[in-house]
Design a protein around this motif. Structure first.
Motif, PDB file in Angstrom:
ATOM      1  N   LEU A  21      -4.233   2.153   4.108  1.00 31.49           N
ATOM      2  CA  LEU A  21      -4.166   1.139   3.054  1.00 31.49           C
ATOM      3  C   LEU A  21      -3.254  -0.001   3.481  1.00 31.49           C
ATOM      4  N   GLY A  62       0.801  -1.216   0.000  1.00 31.78           N
ATOM      5  CA  GLY A  62       0.000   0.000   0.000  1.00 31.78           C
ATOM      6  C   GLY A  62       0.830   1.260   0.000  1.00 31.78           C
ATOM      7  N   GLY A  65     -12.598   0.145   2.254  1.00 28.27           N
ATOM      8  CA  GLY A  65     -11.586   0.473   1.264  1.00 28.27           C
ATOM      9  C   GLY A  65     -11.383   1.979   1.204  1.00 28.27           C
ATOM     10  N   SER A  87      -2.622  -2.119  -2.386  1.00 29.56           N
ATOM     11  CA  SER A  87      -3.163  -1.152  -3.344  1.00 29.56           C
ATOM     12  C   SER A  87      -3.192  -1.745  -4.743  1.00 29.56           C
ATOM     13  N   SER A 101      -7.179   1.103  -2.554  1.00 30.12           N
ATOM     14  CA  SER A 101      -6.913  -0.173  -1.912  1.00 30.12           C
ATOM     15  C   SER A 101      -7.415  -1.311  -2.787  1.00 30.12           C
TER      16      SER A 101
END
Length: 665
Positions: free
Chosen positions: A180, A159, A222, A183, A199
Motif C-alpha cells: 500500500l 498506507g 489496489g 490508504s 488502498s
C-alpha cells in the motif's frame, strides 16, 4: 455563552431545570425570559434566542459530572485521535499516533513511542516518517457493538495502520502495510476478527515499485487488507493476515457487513476510467478524466471465503504479505462488482445488515442495495458480464432496493436505531433525514425523505452514538463540517473547522451547539457510550505500557542505582513529587546512557516528565509507568533536566543535573 455563564444560567433557574425533561425545560426557559428579570436580562445581554438558551442547557455538563458519550475523531495531518465529550463538545484528550507530540512525550526519546514510530516507518518508503494523516477511526466490536477495548486508525498518506489500547489511551502499534502506498477504507468486522484497510491510489506490482503510467492498467493494482486482530491483546498479527488484490480503480470508503451481511466487506471505488492525469504535452486533471463514466463499481469481498482460499494455499507472498491475486479472487468468488453512481464516497451498512447504502458526490440520491439480492445473484451466477480483469459484475437493477433523493453532494450515512438514516450533504451544507426500508422496522413509509437541516458549512462525515453498529442509540448527531467561515471571529486566513451538535429527539431537527476546532480536520468519527470504556486510573507499579506487564527495569524507592559497563551507563531512577532519584547523573562524553525511569506515584493523575532540553528528550510517565530513555552523551557540558508537568507546590524544585565530563576528567 461561556461555560461559567452557562453554569450561572442553570443555577439561577435551578428549580426550573432540575429533573425536567428537555421539552419542559424549553418551555420554561421561554416563559422565564419574559417573566424572570435576572434570567431574561442574562439572555438579553448575551443576545440569546430561546433555542440558543435551550441548546446551552441541553449541552452543559457541570463540573464533577460527565458526558454520557465520547467521540473518537480523527485529526487529518495532525496524525492523532481526538476524544471529544458529547454533548458538551469539549476536547478532552489528544492521543498522538502517527506524529510526535511533546505534551505527552511521544516520539522524543522514550523507548515506547520511538520504537512504535520506528517500527511503523518502512525504510523502503522513508527511514524517518514523522507525521501521518489519520482518517478513519474504527472501534473494536463484539457482536456488532463497540466494546471499548481498542481503536484502530489508518494513515491515509503513508498506507499505515495503528492500534490504540483504550486501557490507557496510548498507541501500542503502527504497521507500514506492505503493497500500500496510501490508504482510505477502514473498518472493523463485527467480532473484531479483522481490521480492514484498503488502498486509495494503486501501486505497481513490479519488484522495485516503479512502472510508467502508460502501463497503469496492466501493472498497477489496489489492495484490500484484512489484518487479523489478536483477541486477547488487540494487536494486529501480520502473519495471520491477508490481502485481496483489486483492479487499479481508486478505492474509497469501506464498511464491514453485519448480521444479515456478516462475512462481507464493501468498498466504494472511483476512476473506473483508469485516468492518470494525461501527459506533459497534453495534461488532463484527474478530476476530469475520472468523472467521464456514468458508473463506478462497488467492490464486494467475501472475506470468509477469502479465509478458506488462503487456508487452501491459493495465494502468493508479496513483500511479506499473503495475497490472493486478482485472478484467483475473481475465479474463487471472493470478489464481485456492482455498478454504482459515479464517484461515490459513502458506503454504509444498515444496523440489521440488510442494506448497503451508496452516496455519490455527483448524484443527489442515496442508492440502496439489498444483501439478499446480492447473495441470490452470486448463488445463481446472475452476472451481466465481467470487467477487463475478469471480475464478475452483478447488474445494478438486479440488487437495487431503492434510490432516495436527499439533496446535493451526499457523502456519508449514519443510523439512529429507530429506522431512520441521516446523510451528510456536502454541496447543500446540510444533513438529510430519511427512512430505511421495511426490513429495518419502518413499514409505513419505507425509503422516504423526511427533512433536511442546514449546517455551517460543507459537511463531510457525521457521527451518531453507535451509528454504524447493530444497535445505534441515536439522541445526538455530530456534523463534521469542513469550514466555519462566519461562525468564529477571524483568526487569520485559515479558519477552524466547525463541529455541530444536532438534537435527534427534536422535530424538526434542531442544532444545539457548535464547536470550532482549530488544531485539526477530523475526517471521520465514532461515538461510544462512556460506560463501555474501562480505562486504568493508575498503572500497577512498575508497568511496561507496551506489554502491560511488570517491566524488567522497574525499581522501587531505595533501590535506585547507577551501573557502568565500559562506555555504557545504566541508570535506574525513580520520579515522585518533587524530586528525581538520583538527582545527579555523571557520565563521560561518548558514553551510551540508558536511563530506566519508574514513576513510583500511586496517586491518580500524578504524572511526571523527564526532560533534557539540550538532548531533545521528553518522556512522560503516568503513575506506576516505566519508560526507558537511551542516548549518546555527545556533548561536554552541565545540563539541567527537569519535570515539565506541573505536579506539586515544589514543582519548580523538581530538577537535576546531567554532567557530561571530557574524556580523562
Amino acid at each position: 455563552m461561556s461555560g461559567i455563564q452557562r453554569r450561572q444560567f442553570i443555577g439561577i433557574s435551578g428549580g426550573v431545570v432540575a429533573g425536567a425533561a428537555l421539552g419542559v425545560v424549553t418551555s420554561r426557559v421561554g416563559s422565564s425570559m419574559a417573566s424572570d428579570g435576572v434570567l431574561g436580562a442574562m439572555a438579553t445581554s448575551r443576545g440569546l434566542s430561546g433555542d440558543e438558551a435551550r441548546g446551552a442547557l441541553a449541552t452543559t455538563v457541570p463540573p464533577g459530572k460527565y458526558d454520557p458519550y465520547y467521540m473518537f475523531a480523527s485529526s487529518g495531518h495532525l496524525g492523532a485521535v481526538q476524544v471529544i465529550g458529547v454533548p458538551s463538545m469539549r476536547l478532552l484528550k489528544v492521543i498522538p499516533v502517527f506524529s510526535r507530540d511533546s505534551y505527552s512525550g511521544y516520539g522524543f526519546g522514550a523507548d515506547l513511542s520511538d520504537e512504535i514510530l520506528k517500527a511503523g516507518s518502512n525504510p523502503t518508503k522513508s527511514s524517518s516518517l514523522g507525521w501521518g494523516d489519520s482518517h478513519h477511526p474504527a472501534l473494536s466490536e463484539t457482536d456488532g457493538e463497540y466494546d471499548g477495548r481498542w481503536i484502530y486508525i489508518n494513515d491515509r498518506a503513508n498506507g499505515r495502520i495503528a492500534m490504540v489500547d483504550l486501557t490507557d489511551f496510548k498507541t501500542k502499534q503502527i504497521i507500514d502495510i506492505p503493497n500500500l502506498g496510501s490508504s482510505h477504507g477502514m473498518c472493523v468486522t463485527p467480532n473484531s476478527e479483522y481490521a480492514h484497510i484498503s488502498s486509495i491510489t494503486p501501486r505497481p506490482t513490479t519488484d522495485n515499485g516503479y512502472a510508467p503510467l502508460e502501463s497503469y492498467a496492466d501493472l498497477y493494482r489496489g489492495y484490500s487488507t484484512w489484518f487479523h486482530i489478536d483477541p486477547k491483546t488487540g494487536r494486529l498479527v501480520p502473519e495471520k493476515s491477508f490481502q485481496v488484490e483489486l483492479p487499479p480503480y481508486n478505492q474509497d470508503l469501506a464498511d464491514a457487513g453485519k448480521l444479515a451481511s456478516n462475512g462481507f466487506g464493501f468498498i466504494n471505488s472511483f476512476n473506473t476510467e483508469l485516468a492518470v492525469g494525461g501527459t506533459a504535452a497534453k495534461p488532463v486533471a484527474p478530476e476530469v478524466g475520472a468523472t467521464k463514466n456514468n458508473f463506478d463499481y462497488l467492490q464486494i469481498i467475501d472475506w470468509k471465503k477469502a479465509e478458506k482460499v488462503v487456508a487452501a494455499g491459493k495465494f502468493v507472498e508479496r513483500n511479506g504479505m499473503r495475497v490472493i491475486t486478482l485472478s484467483v479472487a475473481a475465479s474463487e468468488g471472493v470478489l464481485h462488482l456492482v455498478p454504482e453512481p459515479r464517484n461515490p464516497h459513502g458506503v454504509d451498512v444498515s444496523p440489521d445488515g440488510h442494506y448497503i447504502l451508496i452516496a455519490g458526490k455527483l448524484d443527489p440520491h442515496v442508492t440502496v442495495f439489498s444483501i439478499e439480492k446480492i447473495k441470490d445473484a452470486i448463488a445463481k451466477g446472475t452476472y451481466q458480464g465481467k470487467d477487463r480483469y475478469g471480475v464478475p459484475i452483478i447488474a445494478m437493477d438486479v440488487v437495487l432496493a431503492a434510490q432516495v433523493e436527499v439533496g446535493a453532494g451526499p457523502l456519508h450515512t449514519q443510523f439512529d436505531g429507530k429506522g431512520n438514516a441521516y446523510t451528510s450533504l456536502f454541496i447543500d451544507s446540510a444533513v438529510a433525514k430519511w427512512t430505511l426500508g421495511p426490513k429495518s422496522g419502518v413499514t409505513d413509509k419505507p425509503f422516504t425523505f423526511i427533512e433536511k437541516i442546514p449546517v455551517h458549512y460543507n459537511i463531510g462525515h457525521l457521527a451518531i452514538p453507535g451509528g454504524d453498529t447493530v444497535k445505534p442509540t441515536g439522541k445526538y448527531l455530530v456534523a463534521l463540517n469542513k469550514w466555519s467561515l462566519d461562525q468564529v471571529q477571524k483568526l487569520g486566513p485559515t479558519h477552524p473547522v466547525n463541529l455541530e451538535l444536532i438534537d435527534l429527539d427534536s422535530s424538526p431537527l434542531s442544532t444545539l451547539s457548535s464547536m470550532p476546532l482549530g488544531n485539526s480536520e477530523p475526517h471521520y468519527a465514532q461515538i461510544i457510550n462512556t460506560d463501555k470504556l474501562k480505562p486504568l486510573k493508575v498503572y500497577t507499579p512498575g508497568t511496561d505500557p507496551q506489554t502491560m506487564a511488570l517491566s524488567e527495569h522497574a525499581i522501587v524507592a531505595g533501590k535506585e542505582r547507577v551501573e557502568r559497563n565500559g562506555s555504557v551507563v545504566d541508570v535506574y531512577a525513580t520520579l515522585m513529587r518533587s524530586h528525581f532519584t538520583p538527582g545527579t547523573l555523571k557520565v563521560t562524553v561518548g558514553d551510551t546512557v540508558r536511563i530506566h525511569l519508574t514513576n513510583i506515584e500511586t496517586t491518580e493523575n500524578a504524572t511526571h516528565t523527564f526532560t533534557i532540553p539540550a538532548y531533545n528528550i521528553q518522556a512522560t510517565l503516568d503513575p506506576g509507568e516505566v519508560v526507558n530513555v537511551e542516548f549518546t552523551a555527545d556533548r561536554v557540558g552541565s545540563f539541567a533536566f527537569y519535570c515539565a508537568q506541573f505536579c506539586s507546590a515544589l514543582h519548580m524544585e523538581m530538577y537535576g543535573w546531567l554532567l557530561v565530563a571530557p574524556k580523562g576528567a
